[in-house]
Design a protein around this motif. Structure first.
Motif, mmCIF file in Angstrom:
data_model
loop_
_atom_site.group_PDB
_atom_site.id
_atom_site.type_symbol
_atom_site.label_atom_id
_atom_site.label_comp_id
_atom_site.label_asym_id
_atom_site.label_seq_id
_atom_site.Cartn_x
_atom_site.Cartn_y
_atom_site.Cartn_z
ATOM 1 N N UNK A 1 0.855 -1.194 0.000
ATOM 2 C CA UNK A 1 0.000 0.000 0.000
ATOM 3 C C UNK A 1 0.891 1.243 0.000
ATOM 4 N N UNK A 2 0.481 2.224 -0.755
ATOM 5 C CA UNK A 2 1.244 3.464 -0.902
ATOM 6 C C UNK A 2 0.600 4.548 -0.026
ATOM 7 N N UNK A 3 1.399 5.158 0.846
ATOM 8 C CA UNK A 3 0.875 6.058 1.867
ATOM 9 C C UNK A 3 1.530 7.427 1.773
ATOM 10 N N UNK A 4 0.714 8.460 1.938
ATOM 11 C CA UNK A 4 1.207 9.810 2.185
ATOM 12 C C UNK A 4 1.011 10.088 3.665
ATOM 13 N N UNK A 5 2.083 10.508 4.328
ATOM 14 C CA UNK A 5 2.043 10.738 5.768
ATOM 15 C C UNK A 5 2.061 12.235 6.045
ATOM 16 N N UNK A 6 1.051 12.719 6.763
ATOM 17 C CA UNK A 6 0.989 14.105 7.214
ATOM 18 C C UNK A 6 1.146 14.075 8.728
ATOM 19 N N UNK A 7 2.293 14.514 9.223
ATOM 20 C CA UNK A 7 2.576 14.253 10.634
ATOM 21 C C UNK A 7 3.610 15.219 11.176
ATOM 22 N N UNK A 8 3.756 15.180 12.505
ATOM 23 C CA UNK A 8 4.691 16.062 13.187
ATOM 24 C C UNK A 8 5.182 15.378 14.452
ATOM 25 N N UNK A 9 6.363 15.772 14.880
ATOM 26 C CA UNK A 9 6.921 15.364 16.165
ATOM 27 C C UNK A 9 7.074 13.848 16.296
ATOM 28 N N UNK A 10 7.101 13.382 17.547
ATOM 29 C CA UNK A 10 7.366 11.966 17.825
ATOM 30 C C UNK A 10 6.228 11.064 17.379
ATOM 31 N N UNK A 11 4.992 11.577 17.370
ATOM 32 C CA UNK A 11 3.901 10.764 16.836
ATOM 33 C C UNK A 11 4.140 10.496 15.358
ATOM 34 N N UNK A 12 4.658 11.482 14.652
ATOM 35 C CA UNK A 12 4.993 11.291 13.250
ATOM 36 C C UNK A 12 6.094 10.269 13.064
ATOM 37 N N UNK A 13 7.088 10.299 13.938
ATOM 38 C CA UNK A 13 8.175 9.305 13.877
ATOM 39 C C UNK A 13 7.632 7.901 14.104
ATOM 40 N N UNK A 14 6.738 7.760 15.094
ATOM 41 C CA UNK A 14 6.135 6.450 15.374
ATOM 42 C C UNK A 14 5.372 5.944 14.159
ATOM 43 N N UNK A 15 4.677 6.851 13.483
ATOM 44 C CA UNK A 15 3.917 6.451 12.305
ATOM 45 C C UNK A 15 4.831 6.052 11.156
#
Length: 305
Positions: free
Chosen positions: A1-15
């Protein structure tokens, strides 16, 4: 599956780590330009993506036609958001085959919106959690696909609870992503009767009102402790921040805000007594109670603002 990640900080790193663990292709990471004081204590998803040579974008408004076209060109199967400050428009969501999904650090429908991490401590909740839900026009209001609970202890402050929530996200998200790909996650509508959105907090909301009970003040201190702005009071119009406190169950007849002793540093509250354990004059220092007493020449009977 191809994903675009919109994220910030450590939660973004976890994702990002979770998406890669399950073997999904990260087409791009959309994030915010980090402030220096934030990045001093939070891991940077931007830095992690750069290390792995994943394209990184920091749009001021991801919903402009130009950025929607950019996301569409990445041909995502799904868009995943975590700690991302911008709502995604219907046009942007439509660029992903499966739609867009958000990980919110509360047990939805409770504590929608921002500052949920702080509010759950201030309001004496005994648990919170992490929720995966489909993004809808209602902020944090879309159907729930999965949840995981996190216990809040009396020792937790904002930073320790943040770390628990990041850890839980990292532990749960790979299985949730596999379920999302397989179509095995069942969506359930949120019960609007149980929905709550306490609202965003501002630094001035940390002003200590000594007329409150020692328990309430202690929860405020824990809820906005470093690296958040902190709870504060004044001595002769000079502000100090209380970083750590302890509740002393001790009835008294003194006016709230009265210093009852300086060793230990006891302050009369509307109910019971608060011990100040650690404090500072700014966000950048940390004094013991004894140092605070010395700095302000505090003495028994003095009144805090």
């Amino acid at each position: 599956m191809r994903v675009v990640l919109c994220a910030y900080h450590e939660m973004g790193c976890a994702a990002l780590e979770s998406v890669q663990e399950v073997g999904f292709d990260v087409a791009g990471v959309f994030t915010h330009a980090g402030a220096q004081q934030e990045n001093s204590f939070f891991a940077s998803v931007e830095a992690l993506a750069h290390q792995q040579q994943i394209p990184v974008y920091c749009p001021e408004d991801i919903n402009t036609p130009e950025w929607v076209a950019m996301v569409a060109s990445l041909q995502p199967d799904a868009i995943l958001t975590l700690s991302y400050r911008q709502m995604l428009s219907p046009a942007l969501i439509a660029t992903a085959k499966k739609g867009a999904f958000n990980v919110h650090a509360s047990l939805l429908p409770a504590y929608r919106g921002r500052a949920h991490l702080n509010w759950v401590i201030i309001r004496n909740e005994r648990e919170t959690g992490v929720t995966l839900h489909r993004i809808s026009p209602i902020p944090d209001g879309g159907p729930i696909l999965a949840q995981s609970r996190v216990v809040i202890t009396d020792e937790d402050d904002a930073l320790s609870l943040h770390r628990k929530l990041v850890r839980t996200t990292r532990e749960q998200l790979p299985a949730w992503l596999r379920g999302l790909q397989a179509g095995s996650l069942v969506e359930r509508a949120q019960d609007e009767a149980l929905a709550s959105e306490p609202g965003q907090r501002k630094p001035q909301d940390g002003h200590i009102h000594w007329q409150q009970s020692a328990d309430d003040i202690h929860r405020l201190i824990r809820g906005v402790a470093y690296p958040w702005p902190g709870a504060y009071s004044e001595v002769d119009d000079q502000r100090f921040i209380v970083w750590k406190s302890r509740v002393i169950t001790q009835p008294h007849q003194h006016a709230p805000g009265t210093i009852l002793s300086t060793e230990p540093l006891y302050i009369a509250c509307g109910e019971n007594v608060l011990e100040i354990v650690a404090a500072g004059l700014s966000h950048h220092d940390n004094f013991s109670a004894a140092q605070l007493v010395q700095h302000f020449s505090l003495h028994d009977g003095m009144q805090l603002s």
